[in-house]
Design a protein around this motif. Structure first.
Motif, PDB file in Angstrom:
ATOM      1  N   ARG A 185       1.001  -1.282   0.029  1.00  0.00           N
ATOM      2  CA  ARG A 185       0.122  -0.091   0.032  1.00  0.00           C
ATOM      3  C   ARG A 185       0.780   1.326   0.073  1.00  0.00           C
ATOM      4  O   ARG A 185       0.448   2.213  -0.692  1.00  0.00           O
ATOM      5  N   GLN A 186       1.914   1.366   0.722  1.00  0.00           N
ATOM      6  CA  GLN A 186       2.656   2.397   0.976  1.00  0.00           C
ATOM      7  C   GLN A 186       3.493   2.569  -0.363  1.00  0.00           C
ATOM      8  O   GLN A 186       3.465   3.756  -0.975  1.00  0.00           O
ATOM      9  N   THR A 187       3.803   1.559  -1.024  1.00  0.00           N
ATOM     10  CA  THR A 187       4.584   1.713  -2.673  1.00  0.00           C
ATOM     11  C   THR A 187       3.371   2.153  -3.388  1.00  0.00           C
ATOM     12  O   THR A 187       3.879   3.171  -4.034  1.00  0.00           O
ATOM     13  N   LEU A 188       2.257   1.695  -3.402  1.00  0.00           N
ATOM     14  CA  LEU A 188       1.357   2.140  -4.532  1.00  0.00           C
ATOM     15  C   LEU A 188       1.012   4.055  -4.028  1.00  0.00           C
ATOM     16  O   LEU A 188       1.042   4.787  -4.985  1.00  0.00           O
ATOM     17  N   ALA A 189       1.025   4.369  -2.857  1.00  0.00           N
ATOM     18  CA  ALA A 189       0.812   5.833  -2.456  1.00  0.00           C
ATOM     19  C   ALA A 189       1.876   6.609  -3.031  1.00  0.00           C
ATOM     20  O   ALA A 189       1.868   7.552  -3.454  1.00  0.00           O
ATOM     21  N   ALA A 190       3.176   6.180  -2.882  1.00  0.00           N
ATOM     22  CA  ALA A 190       4.481   6.472  -3.202  1.00  0.00           C
ATOM     23  C   ALA A 190       4.335   6.791  -4.873  1.00  0.00           C
ATOM     24  O   ALA A 190       4.923   7.638  -5.398  1.00  0.00           O
ATOM     25  N   ALA A 191       3.960   5.610  -5.292  1.00  0.00           N
ATOM     26  CA  ALA A 191       3.903   5.590  -7.043  1.00  0.00           C
ATOM     27  C   ALA A 191       2.890   6.940  -7.313  1.00  0.00           C
ATOM     28  O   ALA A 191       3.149   7.599  -8.232  1.00  0.00           O
ATOM     29  N   ASP A 192       1.646   6.940  -6.591  1.00  0.00           N
ATOM     30  CA  ASP A 192       0.682   7.742  -7.179  1.00  0.00           C
ATOM     31  C   ASP A 192       1.252   9.263  -6.863  1.00  0.00           C
ATOM     32  O   ASP A 192       1.070  10.126  -7.810  1.00  0.00           O
ATOM     33  N   ALA A 193       2.003   9.450  -5.849  1.00  0.00           N
ATOM     34  CA  ALA A 193       2.634  10.862  -5.562  1.00  0.00           C
ATOM     35  C   ALA A 193       3.553  11.140  -6.457  1.00  0.00           C
ATOM     36  O   ALA A 193       3.644  12.293  -6.793  1.00  0.00           O
ATOM     37  N   ALA A 194       4.342  10.033  -7.135  1.00  0.00           N
ATOM     38  CA  ALA A 194       5.379  10.400  -8.205  1.00  0.00           C
ATOM     39  C   ALA A 194       4.448  10.773  -9.466  1.00  0.00           C
ATOM     40  O   ALA A 194       5.250  11.695 -10.151  1.00  0.00           O
ATOM     41  N   VAL A 195       3.448  10.245  -9.799  1.00  0.00           N
ATOM     42  CA  VAL A 195       2.726  10.566 -10.880  1.00  0.00           C
ATOM     43  C   VAL A 195       2.089  11.853 -10.921  1.00  0.00           C
ATOM     44  O   VAL A 195       2.195  12.756 -11.700  1.00  0.00           O
ATOM     45  N   ALA A 196       1.865  12.376  -9.459  1.00  0.00           N
ATOM     46  CA  ALA A 196       1.081  13.534  -9.385  1.00  0.00           C
ATOM     47  C   ALA A 196       2.237  14.698  -9.620  1.00  0.00           C
ATOM     48  O   ALA A 196       2.030  15.766 -10.145  1.00  0.00           O
ATOM     49  N   ALA A 197       3.364  14.209  -9.103  1.00  0.00           N
ATOM     50  CA  ALA A 197       4.362  15.183  -9.228  1.00  0.00           C
ATOM     51  C   ALA A 197       4.970  15.601 -10.611  1.00  0.00           C
ATOM     52  O   ALA A 197       5.395  16.460 -11.203  1.00  0.00           O
ATOM     53  N   ALA A 198       4.965  14.377 -11.604  1.00  0.00           N
ATOM     54  CA  ALA A 198       5.245  14.500 -12.743  1.00  0.00           C
ATOM     55  C   ALA A 198       4.455  15.171 -13.717  1.00  0.00           C
ATOM     56  O   ALA A 198       4.918  16.010 -14.389  1.00  0.00           O
ATOM     57  N   VAL A 199       3.285  15.048 -13.485  1.00  0.00           N
ATOM     58  CA  VAL A 199       2.010  15.705 -14.199  1.00  0.00           C
ATOM     59  C   VAL A 199       1.902  17.440 -13.806  1.00  0.00           C
ATOM     60  O   VAL A 199       1.157  17.993 -14.213  1.00  0.00           O
ATOM     61  N   GLY A 200       2.400  17.611 -12.646  1.00  0.00           N
ATOM     62  CA  GLY A 200       2.193  18.870 -11.932  1.00  0.00           C
ATOM     63  C   GLY A 200       1.382  19.092 -11.080  1.00  0.00           C
ATOM     64  O   GLY A 200       0.582  18.115 -10.692  1.00  0.00           O
ATOM     65  N   LYS A 201       1.144  20.233 -10.548  1.00  0.00           N
ATOM     66  CA  LYS A 201       0.270  20.864  -9.286  1.00  0.00           C
ATOM     67  C   LYS A 201      -1.153  21.155  -9.677  1.00  0.00           C
ATOM     68  O   LYS A 201      -1.987  21.778  -9.026  1.00  0.00           O
ATOM     69  N   ASP A 202      -1.541  21.328 -10.985  1.00  0.00           N
ATOM     70  CA  ASP A 202      -2.676  22.063 -11.617  1.00  0.00           C
ATOM     71  C   ASP A 202      -4.074  20.993 -11.671  1.00  0.00           C
ATOM     72  O   ASP A 202      -4.948  21.373 -11.678  1.00  0.00           O
ATOM     73  N   ARG A 203      -3.815  19.729 -11.341  1.00  0.00           N
ATOM     74  CA  ARG A 203      -4.951  18.740 -11.117  1.00  0.00           C
ATOM     75  C   ARG A 203      -5.935  19.127 -10.116  1.00  0.00           C
ATOM     76  O   ARG A 203      -5.559  19.356  -9.041  1.00  0.00           O
ATOM     77  N   PRO A 204      -7.139  19.355 -10.240  1.00  0.00           N
ATOM     78  CA  PRO A 204      -8.196  19.642  -9.269  1.00  0.00           C
ATOM     79  C   PRO A 204      -8.042  18.399  -8.133  1.00  0.00           C
ATOM     80  O   PRO A 204      -7.753  17.315  -8.507  1.00  0.00           O
ATOM     81  N   LEU A 205      -8.263  19.072  -6.895  1.00  0.00           N
ATOM     82  CA  LEU A 205      -8.436  18.068  -5.799  1.00  0.00           C
ATOM     83  C   LEU A 205      -9.964  17.236  -5.971  1.00  0.00           C
ATOM     84  O   LEU A 205     -11.014  17.937  -6.073  1.00  0.00           O
ATOM     85  N   ARG A 206      -9.851  15.753  -6.072  1.00  0.00           N
ATOM     86  CA  ARG A 206     -11.017  15.052  -6.201  1.00  0.00           C
ATOM     87  C   ARG A 206     -11.624  14.863  -4.758  1.00  0.00           C
ATOM     88  O   ARG A 206     -11.132  14.199  -4.091  1.00  0.00           O
ATOM     89  N   VAL A 207     -12.743  15.382  -4.608  1.00  0.00           N
ATOM     90  CA  VAL A 207     -13.636  14.981  -3.280  1.00  0.00           C
ATOM     91  C   VAL A 207     -14.691  14.502  -3.341  1.00  0.00           C
ATOM     92  O   VAL A 207     -15.456  14.440  -4.134  1.00  0.00           O
ATOM     93  N   ASP A 208     -14.973  13.643  -2.380  1.00  0.00           N
ATOM     94  CA  ASP A 208     -16.140  12.621  -2.414  1.00  0.00           C
ATOM     95  C   ASP A 208     -16.994  12.923  -1.051  1.00  0.00           C
ATOM     96  O   ASP A 208     -16.486  13.485  -0.257  1.00  0.00           O
ATOM     97  N   VAL A 209     -18.368  12.714  -1.277  1.00  0.00           N
ATOM     98  CA  VAL A 209     -18.887  12.951   0.065  1.00  0.00           C
ATOM     99  C   VAL A 209     -19.961  11.745   0.361  1.00  0.00           C
ATOM    100  O   VAL A 209     -20.095  10.844  -0.577  1.00  0.00           O
ATOM    101  N   TRP A 210     -20.483  11.521   1.657  1.00  0.00           N
ATOM    102  CA  TRP A 210     -21.343  10.422   1.883  1.00  0.00           C
ATOM    103  C   TRP A 210     -22.358  10.896   2.889  1.00  0.00           C
ATOM    104  O   TRP A 210     -22.291  12.166   3.452  1.00  0.00           O
ATOM    105  N   GLY A 211     -23.461  10.478   3.187  1.00  0.00           N
ATOM    106  CA  GLY A 211     -24.406  10.869   4.262  1.00  0.00           C
ATOM    107  C   GLY A 211     -25.256  11.819   3.503  1.00  0.00           C
ATOM    108  O   GLY A 211     -25.583  12.837   4.117  1.00  0.00           O
ATOM    109  N   HIS A 212     -25.790  11.581   2.256  1.00  0.00           N
ATOM    110  CA  HIS A 212     -26.384  12.598   1.554  1.00  0.00           C
ATOM    111  C   HIS A 212     -27.718  13.125   1.906  1.00  0.00           C
ATOM    112  O   HIS A 212     -28.127  14.102   1.723  1.00  0.00           O
ATOM    113  N   LEU A 213     -28.259  12.252   2.756  1.00  0.00           N
ATOM    114  CA  LEU A 213     -29.608  12.474   3.395  1.00  0.00           C
ATOM    115  C   LEU A 213     -29.424  13.727   4.317  1.00  0.00           C
ATOM    116  O   LEU A 213     -30.258  14.447   4.444  1.00  0.00           O
ATOM    117  N   TYR A 214     -28.105  13.919   4.776  1.00  0.00           N
ATOM    118  CA  TYR A 214     -28.071  15.026   5.777  1.00  0.00           C
ATOM    119  C   TYR A 214     -27.378  15.924   5.124  1.00  0.00           C
ATOM    120  O   TYR A 214     -26.767  17.121   5.702  1.00  0.00           O
TER     121      TYR A 214
END
Length: 304
Positions: free
Chosen positions: A67-96
C-alpha cells in the motif's frame, strides 16, 4: 506497479472477481498479474481454495508495504504531471446534505471535483485505491490505518416527528423522552452508525427502517405516522412537508460530527488548502463548540 495494485485490490476485496471489476480488467488478467508477482517474489501471497481466497503469512506481511508503495507511486505521478490537477473530493451521508458545508469553504480551497460516494466504506476504499484525494462525512471506527481525518463541524441534531405525535407540541425534548416512539431510519440501522448509537445510548427499542428515496420522501414517511420520529441536523434545509414538526433536543444535545478524510501520504496542495479553509470557517462560525456536560457525541471529539 500493476502487479502490486492487483495484489492490494485482491487483498482488500478477498475476491478476485470483485477486485478485477474495480480495476476495469478481467479476472483472468488479474490472476495473471498476481501469479507473476508471486513468481518474482518467490512466494505465494494468497491461499486459494474452494471457500475463496485468503492471504498467506507472506501476503499479510507484504500488504502494508505494498500500500505504501502504491501511495508513493501515485505521488510520483502527481509530481510528474504537475500541481494543476483539481482536488478530487467525495461525500457521503447525502440525506444530511453534506454539500451545504463544503459549499461554505469551496471558494477558498482551490479547484475541486466532486463525486457521489454512498457510504463510508465505499469512500474509504476509493481513497485507499487513489481514485479520490479527500472525502467529507461522518467518520466512525473502525477506520483503516492508512487514512487520516480532521474534525470539521459539530452540528446540533433535532428530532423530526409527526404533528400528531404525542410530543409534537413540546418546545424542546430530552432524548430519553423519545423512548416510547419508533425510530424511523432511512435504511438498515446497522449501516447508519449515528442513529444506531443514538438508539442504543438512549434505550430506543422500537426501531424500523425504510428505503432511502431522498429526504422529502423520508420526512413524508415520518409525518405520516404519529408514532415515528427521526433525527436531522438542525441546519439541513427541510422540504415543505405537511404535518411535520422539528423539535430541538436538549439535556443532552446530540451532535453530528462532520470530518474531512484523506489517505496518509497524499501531498496534493489542494488538500492543504481545503483543510485550512475548513479550519478557518470552523473558527468563524463556531462549528466545533462542544460541552460534554450538555452535549452528546458517539465518540469523543478529536481533530486528527
Amino acid at each position: 506497479m500493476a502487479q502490486v495494485r492487483a495484489f492490494v485490490r485482491a487483498a482488500e476485496e478477498m475476491h478476485f472477481g470483485r477486485a478485477a471489476g474495480t480495476l476495469g480488467i478481467s479476472q483472468q488478467a488479474l490472476s495473471k498479474r498476481i501469479a507473476r508477482l508471486e513468481s518474482l517474489l518467490g512466494t505465494d501471497l494468497f491461499q486459494r481454495g474452494g471457500n475463496g481466497v485468503g492471504l498467506t503469512a507472506a501476503g499479510q506481511r507484504f500488504l502494508q508495504p505494498a500500500r505504501q508503495t502504491l501511495a508513493a507511486a501515485d505521488a510520483a505521478v502527481a509530481a510528474a504531471v504537475g500541481k494543476d490537477r483539481p482536488l478530487r473530493v467525495d461525500v457521503w451521508g447525502h440525506l444530511y446534505a453534506p454539500m451545504r458545508t463544503l459549499a461554505q469553504v469551496a471558494g477558498r480551497a482551490g479547484e475541486l471535483v466532486l463525486g457521489h460516494g454512498r457510504d463510508l466504506p465505499s469512500v474509504a476504499a476509493a481513497l485507499l485505491h487513489g481514485d479520490i484525494d479527500a472525502a467529507f462525512g461522518r467518520v466512525h471506527p473502525p477506520l483503516h490505518a492508512g487514512l487520516a481525518h480532521r474534525l470539521v463541524r459539530l452540528e446540533p441534531v433535532d428530532a423530526v416527528l409527526s404533528a400528531d405525535h404525542p410530543l409534537a407540541a413540546e418546545p424542546a425534548l430530552r432524548p430519553d423522552q423519545l423512548r416510547g416512539g419508533v425510530l424511523w431510519a432511512p435504511g438498515a440501522l446497522d449501516r447508519l452508525d449515528f442513529l444506531h448509537q443514538f438508539a442504543d445510548r438512549f434505550d430506543i427499542r422500537n426501531r424500523a427502517s425504510s428505503v432511502n428515496l431522498g429526504l422529502a420522501h423520508f420526512l413524508a414517511e415520518v409525518a405520516g405516522d404519529p408514532q415515528r420520529f427521526s433525527l436531522l441536523p438542525a441546519d439541513v434545509p427541510r422540504p415543505e412537508i405537511p404535518g411535520l414538526r422539528s423539535v430541538p433536543l436538549v439535556s443532552p444535545t446530540p451532535l453530528y460530527a462532520w470530518s474531512l478524510l484523506w489517505r496518509t501520504g497524499n501531498r496534493h496542495p489542494g488538500l492543504t488548502s481545503l483543510t485550512a479553509a475548513c479550519a478557518a470557517e470552523a473558527a468563524q462560525s463556531r462549528w466545533l463548540e462542544y460541552n460534554p456536560a450538555h452535549d452528546w457525541l458517539p465518540e469523543p471529539p478529536h481533530t486528527r
